[in-house]
Design a protein around this motif. Structure first.
Motif, mmCIF file in Angstrom:
data_model
loop_
_atom_site.group_PDB
_atom_site.id
_atom_site.type_symbol
_atom_site.label_atom_id
_atom_site.label_comp_id
_atom_site.label_asym_id
_atom_site.label_seq_id
_atom_site.Cartn_x
_atom_site.Cartn_y
_atom_site.Cartn_z
ATOM 1 N N TRP A 171 -7.246 -13.719 12.213
ATOM 2 C CA TRP A 171 -7.693 -12.377 12.558
ATOM 3 C C TRP A 171 -8.768 -12.523 13.628
ATOM 4 O O TRP A 171 -9.824 -13.092 13.389
ATOM 5 N N LEU A 172 -8.498 -11.992 14.809
ATOM 6 C CA LEU A 172 -9.355 -12.234 15.971
ATOM 7 C C LEU A 172 -10.298 -11.087 16.294
ATOM 8 O O LEU A 172 -11.044 -11.162 17.280
ATOM 9 N N LEU A 173 -10.282 -10.006 15.491
ATOM 10 C CA LEU A 173 -11.047 -8.811 15.839
ATOM 11 C C LEU A 173 -12.360 -8.678 15.081
ATOM 12 O O LEU A 173 -13.021 -7.643 15.185
ATOM 13 N N GLY A 174 -12.724 -9.664 14.301
ATOM 14 C CA GLY A 174 -14.019 -9.615 13.625
ATOM 15 C C GLY A 174 -13.965 -9.014 12.236
ATOM 16 O O GLY A 174 -12.990 -8.345 11.852
ATOM 17 N N ASP A 175 -15.050 -9.225 11.478
ATOM 18 C CA ASP A 175 -15.093 -8.800 10.079
ATOM 19 C C ASP A 175 -15.098 -7.283 9.924
ATOM 20 O O ASP A 175 -14.472 -6.736 9.002
ATOM 21 N N HIS A 176 -15.808 -6.571 10.806
ATOM 22 C CA HIS A 176 -15.895 -5.120 10.682
ATOM 23 C C HIS A 176 -14.538 -4.453 10.911
ATOM 24 O O HIS A 176 -14.155 -3.531 10.171
ATOM 25 N N MET A 177 -13.802 -4.906 11.920
ATOM 26 C CA MET A 177 -12.466 -4.357 12.172
ATOM 27 C C MET A 177 -11.509 -4.720 11.050
ATOM 28 O O MET A 177 -10.630 -3.926 10.684
ATOM 29 N N CYS A 178 -11.671 -5.909 10.486
ATOM 30 C CA CYS A 178 -10.841 -6.320 9.348
ATOM 31 C C CYS A 178 -11.059 -5.386 8.170
ATOM 32 O O CYS A 178 -10.100 -4.909 7.540
ATOM 33 N N THR A 179 -12.329 -5.117 7.866
ATOM 34 C CA THR A 179 -12.655 -4.227 6.748
ATOM 35 C C THR A 179 -12.134 -2.820 6.993
ATOM 36 O O THR A 179 -11.584 -2.177 6.087
ATOM 37 N N MET A 180 -12.279 -2.325 8.225
ATOM 38 C CA MET A 180 -11.795 -0.987 8.553
ATOM 39 C C MET A 180 -10.271 -0.919 8.436
ATOM 40 O O MET A 180 -9.708 0.066 7.923
ATOM 41 N N TYR A 181 -9.593 -1.969 8.892
ATOM 42 C CA TYR A 181 -8.128 -2.019 8.806
ATOM 43 C C TYR A 181 -7.677 -1.977 7.343
ATOM 44 O O TYR A 181 -6.777 -1.211 6.976
ATOM 45 N N GLN A 182 -8.298 -2.795 6.509
ATOM 46 C CA GLN A 182 -7.932 -2.841 5.099
ATOM 47 C C GLN A 182 -8.277 -1.527 4.404
ATOM 48 O O GLN A 182 -7.535 -1.047 3.541
ATOM 49 N N TYR A 183 -9.388 -0.936 4.786
ATOM 50 C CA TYR A 183 -9.820 0.340 4.203
ATOM 51 C C TYR A 183 -8.798 1.434 4.508
ATOM 52 O O TYR A 183 -8.387 2.195 3.615
ATOM 53 N N LEU A 184 -8.377 1.531 5.772
ATOM 54 C CA LEU A 184 -7.362 2.514 6.155
ATOM 55 C C LEU A 184 -6.035 2.224 5.467
ATOM 56 O O LEU A 184 -5.315 3.152 5.062
ATOM 57 N N ASP A 185 -5.713 0.949 5.314
ATOM 58 C CA ASP A 185 -4.488 0.550 4.627
ATOM 59 C C ASP A 185 -4.480 1.083 3.202
ATOM 60 O O ASP A 185 -3.499 1.686 2.741
ATOM 61 N N TYR A 186 -5.573 0.881 2.487
ATOM 62 C CA TYR A 186 -5.677 1.358 1.105
ATOM 63 C C TYR A 186 -5.556 2.877 1.036
ATOM 64 O O TYR A 186 -4.884 3.424 0.148
ATOM 65 N N ILE A 187 -6.217 3.577 1.957
ATOM 66 C CA ILE A 187 -6.192 5.044 1.938
ATOM 67 C C ILE A 187 -4.786 5.576 2.213
ATOM 68 O O ILE A 187 -4.278 6.447 1.484
ATOM 69 N N ILE A 188 -4.152 5.070 3.264
ATOM 70 C CA ILE A 188 -2.835 5.581 3.670
ATOM 71 C C ILE A 188 -1.782 5.296 2.607
ATOM 72 O O ILE A 188 -0.968 6.171 2.270
ATOM 73 N N THR A 189 -1.777 4.074 2.069
ATOM 74 C CA THR A 189 -0.763 3.734 1.073
ATOM 75 C C THR A 189 -0.966 4.508 -0.223
ATOM 76 O O THR A 189 0.012 4.942 -0.848
ATOM 77 N N SER A 190 -2.208 4.712 -0.639
ATOM 78 C CA SER A 190 -2.450 5.490 -1.858
ATOM 79 C C SER A 190 -2.094 6.960 -1.645
ATOM 80 O O SER A 190 -1.596 7.629 -2.552
ATOM 81 N N THR A 191 -2.322 7.467 -0.431
ATOM 82 C CA THR A 191 -1.921 8.837 -0.112
ATOM 83 C C THR A 191 -0.407 8.978 -0.136
ATOM 84 O O THR A 191 0.122 9.997 -0.601
ATOM 85 N N SER A 192 0.290 7.972 0.354
ATOM 86 C CA SER A 192 1.748 7.979 0.327
ATOM 87 C C SER A 192 2.263 8.056 -1.107
ATOM 88 O O SER A 192 3.204 8.805 -1.406
ATOM 89 N N VAL A 193 1.640 7.304 -2.006
ATOM 90 C CA VAL A 193 2.007 7.363 -3.428
ATOM 91 C C VAL A 193 1.719 8.748 -3.988
ATOM 92 O O VAL A 193 2.526 9.324 -4.724
ATOM 93 N N GLY A 194 0.556 9.317 -3.624
ATOM 94 C CA GLY A 194 0.214 10.665 -4.076
ATOM 95 C C GLY A 194 1.206 11.703 -3.591
ATOM 96 O O GLY A 194 1.571 12.634 -4.332
ATOM 97 N N ASN A 195 1.681 11.554 -2.356
ATOM 98 C CA ASN A 195 2.698 12.476 -1.832
ATOM 99 C C ASN A 195 3.984 12.392 -2.640
ATOM 100 O O ASN A 195 4.646 13.417 -2.873
ATOM 101 N N MET A 196 4.351 11.199 -3.061
ATOM 102 C CA MET A 196 5.551 11.030 -3.874
ATOM 103 C C MET A 196 5.408 11.739 -5.224
ATOM 104 O O MET A 196 6.370 12.315 -5.743
ATOM 105 N N VAL A 197 4.220 11.684 -5.784
ATOM 106 C CA VAL A 197 3.970 12.388 -7.045
ATOM 107 C C VAL A 197 4.124 13.896 -6.846
ATOM 108 O O VAL A 197 4.765 14.590 -7.656
#
Length: 329
Positions: A93-119
């Protein structure tokens, strides 16, 4: 047997502090790049067609379609998240720790929202099939918009609480420079799995089992009384057929959703992810994201209105005056 050259570092200038690049054949790496990039672009493009279709054409402004719109928005962003996987194909990962955390944070939000939409989609179909007389009263556009908004807001709040320690100190769990991982404590991880997977999946399965039973009984009743009902109340028969078809289509969406997500979460629940090689983990991750690309394909197969809207969009006819009033149904 193919041999590799000397060990390569993500950041050669940092020597012992840098992570080591994954050792794999050049052809395999190139092929993975191409496949992930193609899947990312296809996912974003197909879901963008769904977003434009439902947003632009007034005839498609129904409660059920607004739920599909919310799902398409989350799947559209998943396409961009999938593009981010290109950055970690070689283990760097070449973009640094802050971008890594932001990427993972958005990943968690979007995927959990997708599950919520299915419900929400499962609840919508449950009311439409099991309580059709009160569906138009219980499920309105305003209520659906409120539920969708709450789904997104709750996902942001929930994931912010789960990842609060990581957000405070990005990269705290990285063992070397160039690594991008997020490690939750046991309690936070357990809560995340329960509310992002076990509870939603249980609700979805229970509701659709009920929908399936009622839909089968209604289909049998319709077949046995089709002649008399079609003469007396043809519009009601059409409405029932429409609801049953929508339930069947969205049932396919839910089944595909479960097939794509269950392997990923089952491995996470068993704690075997640490014992798997990088290729197996990458396969499960891409399968998880691949669901976002499959949904628009399912709509294309089962929804004539989506096929018609695609033709109008690709022909740029949506730029014409009053195109939003086009008849698609």
């Amino acid at each position: 047997m193919e041999t590799f050259g000397e060990t390569e570092l993500c950041f050669p200038q940092l020597l012992n502090a840098s992570c080591v690049k994954a050792q794999r054949p050049h052809f395999e790496t190139l092929l993975t790049y191409i496949l992930v990039l193609a899947l990312s672009l296809l996912t974003a493009f197909l879901n963008l067609l769904v977003i434009i279709s439902i947003s632009h054409f007034k005839q498609l402004h129904t409660p059920t379609n607004f739920l599909l719109l919310s799902l398409a928005v989350s799947d559209f962003f998943i396409g961009f998240l999938l593009f981010g996987q290109i950055l970690v194909i070689d283990g760097c990962w070449l973009l640094g720790d802050h971008m890594c955390t932001m990427y993972q944070y958005l990943d968690y939000i979007i995927t959990s929202t997708s599950v919520g939409n299915m419900v929400l989609i499962s609840v919508d179909r449950y009311v439409a099939i099991c309580d059709p007389l009160h569906y138009s009263i219980k499920v309105t556009q305003v209520r659906v918009k409120i539920c969708v908004s709450l789904c997104w807001i709750c996902s942001v709040i929930f994931q912010s609480l789960i990842l609060k320690d990581v957000l405070k100190q990005p990269g705290r769990y990285n063992s070397c420079i160039g690594e991008c991982i997020i490690v939750n404590n046991y309690i936070a991880g357990l809560v995340e799995v329960i509310f992002s997977f076990i509870v939603p999946i249980t609700v979805i399965i229970v509701l659709y089992m009920r929908v399936f039973v009622v839909a089968v009984s209604q289909a049998r009743a319709m077949r046995s009384h089709i002649a008399a009902v079609s003469l007396q109340r043809p519009t009601k028969v059409t409405a029932k057929k429409s609801e049953l078809k929508a339930a069947r289509t969205l049932g396919v969406v839910v089944v595909v959703f479960l097939m794509c997500l269950c392997p990923f979460y089952c491995v996470a629940l068993t704690g075997r992810d640490n014992l798997m090689n990088a290729s197996s983990v990458a396969f499960l991750t891409i399968l998880y994201y691949f669901n976002a690309c499959l949904n628009p394909m399912i709509y294309t197969l089962f929804y004539p209105w989506f096929r018609k809207s695609i033709k109008l969009i690709l022909a740029l006819k949506i730029l014409q005056p009053d195109s939003c009033a086009a008849n698609l149904l």
